[in-house]
Design an enzyme around this catalytic site. Structure first.
Site, PDB file in Angstrom:
ATOM      1  N   LYS A 147      29.898  31.526  53.237  1.00  0.00           N
ATOM      2  CA  LYS A 147      29.136  31.147  54.419  1.00  0.00           C
ATOM      3  C   LYS A 147      27.772  31.816  54.327  1.00  0.00           C
ATOM      4  CE  LYS A 147      32.859  30.189  57.688  1.00  0.00           C
ATOM      5  NZ  LYS A 147      33.401  30.444  59.048  1.00  0.00           N
ATOM      6  N   PHE A 152      40.201  33.038  48.899  1.00  0.00           N
ATOM      7  CA  PHE A 152      41.072  31.906  49.206  1.00  0.00           C
ATOM      8  C   PHE A 152      42.518  32.367  49.354  1.00  0.00           C
ATOM      9  CE2 PHE A 152      39.354  27.456  48.124  1.00  0.00           C
ATOM     10  CZ  PHE A 152      38.219  27.692  48.870  1.00  0.00           C
ATOM     11  N   LEU A 153      43.236  31.714  50.248  1.00  0.00           N
ATOM     12  CA  LEU A 153      44.684  31.845  50.303  1.00  0.00           C
ATOM     13  C   LEU A 153      45.293  30.964  49.213  1.00  0.00           C
ATOM     14  CD1 LEU A 153      45.228  31.732  54.176  1.00  0.00           C
ATOM     15  CD2 LEU A 153      45.408  33.731  52.685  1.00  0.00           C
ATOM     16  N   ASP A 170      36.038  30.526  69.916  1.00  0.00           N
ATOM     17  CA  ASP A 170      36.270  29.309  69.127  1.00  0.00           C
ATOM     18  C   ASP A 170      37.626  29.312  68.432  1.00  0.00           C
ATOM     19  OD1 ASP A 170      35.426  26.812  68.100  1.00  0.00           O
ATOM     20  OD2 ASP A 170      34.925  27.742  66.190  1.00  0.00           O
TER      21      ASP A 170
END
Length: 564
Positions: free
Chosen positions: A261, A367-368, A434
């Site tokens: 990000k 990442f999973l 959120d």
């Protein structure tokens, strides 16, 4: 008639000359590369590739770099001019993205050194100083009895992967059969068999996931994985499909992957008061801070996240095969490299992401395991917001809404409702509104923890405490005893939450990750959580509010809670 025939012959000759020149232009970089011979260097990142050199100071020379990089990869077009790259007016606005990737870039450490020379990391704390600053309160915290007890005995059914000790790890086949190991022959060998202890850190992280935790409390693999996120060579980049804002999938030399990000706002910028929660920017530093907060709270439900300075030219543009992403690169009037990608919101020239001149901050979340290997189930948050400018959700108008939730599976039994309360406290401390969905690993059914994913909308406002985030806790008046005791611990001066967060965040490459007002806001919000729990205890009694979850640890000498 004769003149007409001569004219046609002349046209054919001109066409043949143009084709010959066109072919010569295409072959010229390859001939130059062969004439130069293999490049020798200490990085071990590749042979004969000009993309491993330090970036030129003038960002306008990147068009020339593109031609040299294309020579190493013949399948990529190498004739894009600067004018073409800057002409973004006719690009499509589709939200579709490509997942094709390729290899070839430079390690993260030299990039960091180059940025320090340019003065772009003046807020960062040097490595030795970080180690000293982060070694007092955190060590005392992790030595406390509340951070000593272990999870229950883990069986084969409680582990995400049943690892056979005879299993050997082999790197997956790629287009380039050469195994790049950056001088580490022992860890990654293309010919020899690797034991489980020599697996890459991302794989060892995946293997350690079980029913009760994403990673163990003092697992040394996590710190090694965080280091990998900022030092591993980026071999390919692609846009992530879906979502409202731009995210990139980055693959590393050891075949690990992370979600990137990029920085969209400075740390000092607060969310404007008139912004709706669903139209706010996602913040890279919020993702980093969320991982550290989750670990300090001892939830350990956020995948490892680290901040990294990325060279937009060598580590994004030059290694991507996502043409939609590649075409959005341009040079700003300030001579900075920029790109904007494709997504539902904030992917336009008005919201372009620009480097200084080509360096950009970002968060990298490990990442999973792939969904094909470990399926995850997505659950709608019972206290999900309406995501509408005028309508309210049911929980906002019904004060007895929690009674209905308590009678609905999976919240009518087990620890799921208590995990929702943990997530509520976690989000309130960050100011994250959120949380519309959450996930669990499908293998473990309903008896497992909640994964705290996507925390980019936290830490937007330090001057405002959004009490609506705390509504689930206020309505249900339930909390785990371990969580309750830790919250009381963080209210003490010697274990002050803001100080613990400050120490922990100093370990990140992008320190300081949070400005002081955000740290102070967490202490203020912690007191509000304890006040809400105190009101619940006065109204319903301690035993009705605080759920015992420490009775399986008789050897732990833990303090008892006493209301407020």
């Amino acid at each position: 008639m004769i003149l007409f025939r001569r004219f046609r012959v002349l046209i054919v000759l001109v066409f043949l000359v143009a084709c010959t020149m066109h072919i010569m232009i295409d072959l010229l970089p390859k001939l130059e590369k062969r004439a130069a011979g293999p490049v020798s260097g200490a990085t071990g990142a590749g042979v004969g590739c000009s993309c491993i050199h330090s970036p030129p100071e003038d960002p306008r020379s990147w068009a020339k770099q593109r031609a040299r990089a294309a020579a190493a990869e013949p399948e990529w077009p190498n004739k894009h001019s600067l004018r073409l790259l800057q002409d973004f007016s006719n690009e499509p606005n589709s939200n579709l993205s490509s997942h094709s990737m390729e290899k070839g870039t430079e390690r993260g450490e030299p990039v960091k050194q180059g940025v320090e020379k340019r003065g772009l990391m003046k807020d960062a704390v040097p490595g030795p100083k970080r180690a000293v600053l982060g070694s007092s309160r955190l060590k005392a915290l992790y030595a406390h009895p509340l951070f000593k007890f272990d999870v229950p005995q883990v069986s084969d059914d409680d582990t995400l992967f049943n690892l056979n000790t005879d299993i050997r790890f082999y790197p997956r086949t790629t287009g380039n059969q050469e195994w790049h190991n950056d001088g580490n022959e022992e860890e990654y060998s293309p010919t020899g068999e690797a034991t489980a202890e020599s697996y890459p850190n991302w794989l060892r992280f995946h293997i350690g996931i079980n029913r009760y935790e994403l990673y163990s409390r003092h697992n040394p693999i996590i710190d090694s994985l965080l280091k990998d996120l900022i030092t591993q060579k980026i071999t390919s980049v692609a846009m992530k499909s879906g979502g409202t804002q731009l995210k990139l999938i980055m693959s590393f030399q050891n075949y690990g992957q992370a979600l990137f990000k990029p920085m969209k706002q400075t740390r000092e910028q607060e969310t404007p008061p008139d912004f709706f929660y669903f139209s706010d920017f996602e913040r890279h530093n919020a993702e980093i801070a969320a991982f550290h907060l989750d670990r300090i709270l001892d939830f350990r439900r956020v995948p490892p996240v680290a901040g990294r300075l990325v060279n937009m030219t060598r580590e994004i543009r030059d290694v991507t095969r996502d043409k939609k992403l590649w075409r959005t690169f341009f040079i700003s009037p300030a001579n900075n490299i920029c790109f904007y990608g494709e997504c539902s919101y904030y992917c336009s020239t008005e919201h372009a992401l620009c480097g200084k001149p080509d360096q950009i901050e970002g968060s990298l979340a490990a990442f999973l395991p792939d969904l094909a290997l470990a399926k995850r189930k997505t659950w709608r948050n019972p206290w999900r917001r309406s995501y509408h400018k005028r309508k309210k959700a049911e929980w906002e108008v019904d004060p007895d809404y929690c009674d209905e939730v308590k009678q609905t599976p999976p919240y009518d039994r087990g620890t799921r409702l208590l995990d929702i309360m943990d997530m509520t406290i976690f989000d309130f401390l960050m100011g994250n509104m959120d949380r519309h969905h959450y996930e669990t690993f499908e293998k473990f059914g309903n008896e497992t923890f909640i994964i705290h994913l996507d925390n980019g909308r936290g830490f937007g406002k330090h001057s405002h405490d959004e009490m609506s985030i705390l509504v689930p806790l206020i309505q249900c008046c339930r909390v785990k005893k371990s969580t309750y005791l830790r919250l009381q611990l963080f209210a003490k001066e010697e274990y002050q939450l803001s100080s613990l967060m400050e120490e922990s965040l100093l370990q990140d490459q992008l320190a300081a990750v949070l400005i002081k007002p955000h740290l102070e806001a967490m202490d203020r919000r912690l007191r509000l959580v304890l006040n809400a729990l105190g009101d619940c205890v006065e109204k319903e009694g301690f035993s009705s509010v605080v759920e015992e979850d420490l009775d399986r640890h008789p050897s732990s000498h833990l303090p008892q809670g006493h209301g407020r």
